[in-house]
Design a protein around this motif. Sequence first.
Motif, short mmCIF file in Angstrom:
data_model
loop_
_atom_site.label_atom_id
_atom_site.label_comp_id
_atom_site.label_asym_id
_atom_site.label_seq_id
_atom_site.Cartn_x
_atom_site.Cartn_y
_atom_site.Cartn_z
N LYS A 8 0.84 -1.21 0.00
CA LYS A 8 0.00 0.00 0.00
C LYS A 8 0.87 1.25 0.00
CE LYS A 8 -3.74 2.37 2.46
NZ LYS A 8 -3.65 3.42 1.48
N VAL A 9 1.93 1.25 0.80
CA VAL A 9 2.82 2.41 0.85
C VAL A 9 3.45 2.66 -0.52
CG1 VAL A 9 5.04 3.22 1.78
CG2 VAL A 9 3.29 2.34 3.33
N VAL A 10 3.90 1.61 -1.16
CA VAL A 10 4.52 1.77 -2.49
C VAL A 10 3.48 2.27 -3.49
CG1 VAL A 10 5.59 0.53 -4.42
CG2 VAL A 10 6.38 0.12 -2.08
N ASP A 11 2.30 1.69 -3.49
CA ASP A 11 1.24 2.14 -4.42
C ASP A 11 0.91 3.61 -4.18
OD1 ASP A 11 1.13 -0.38 -5.56
OD2 ASP A 11 -0.69 -1.00 -4.48
N ASP A 12 0.80 4.00 -2.92
CA ASP A 12 0.49 5.40 -2.59
C ASP A 12 1.65 6.32 -2.98
OD1 ASP A 12 -1.99 4.65 -1.61
OD2 ASP A 12 -1.40 4.78 0.51
#
Length: 150
Positions: free
Chosen positions: A48-52
């Motif tokens: 999620k952090v990478v996608d965000d």
Amino acid sequence: MKYPTTTSGRLAAISLVLIALATALPVHAQKTDDSLYLDLGGLEVLTKVVDDTLALALADVRIKDTFKETDMKRLAKLITEQFCELSGGPCKYSGDPMKEVHQGLALNNMQFNALVEDLQAAMDKSNIPSRTQNKLLALLAPMQRTVVTK
């Protein structure tokens, strides 16, 4: 059973036992410290952090053009693997070396710092504590020397 009586004999015996134990344990049991990986929230939160981060980067006027010709799904997968491995998780980074990947992109410090700011914003959004963020950033910081070429 006869036990070795010399110091070198005892050391050899201990070494054999340690080698036997190391090869008998499953790979995940041999892992070193995975506390940062766990503090970050594991693979689900890292993903999620990478996608965000990448969504923020694509909207960031300072760096969005850097990603024009990039396969963003592949990039997300590789960055997630990299963060996972660096933080002590079970993943293995399957991409090319950073120097090769960024060769010819002529990236500067402003672009590098902009992506770091986007990463920090994404980690804030996932409620990752500052101390944990700083641990990950400290692992990523040395990459600046190979990524920034301009």
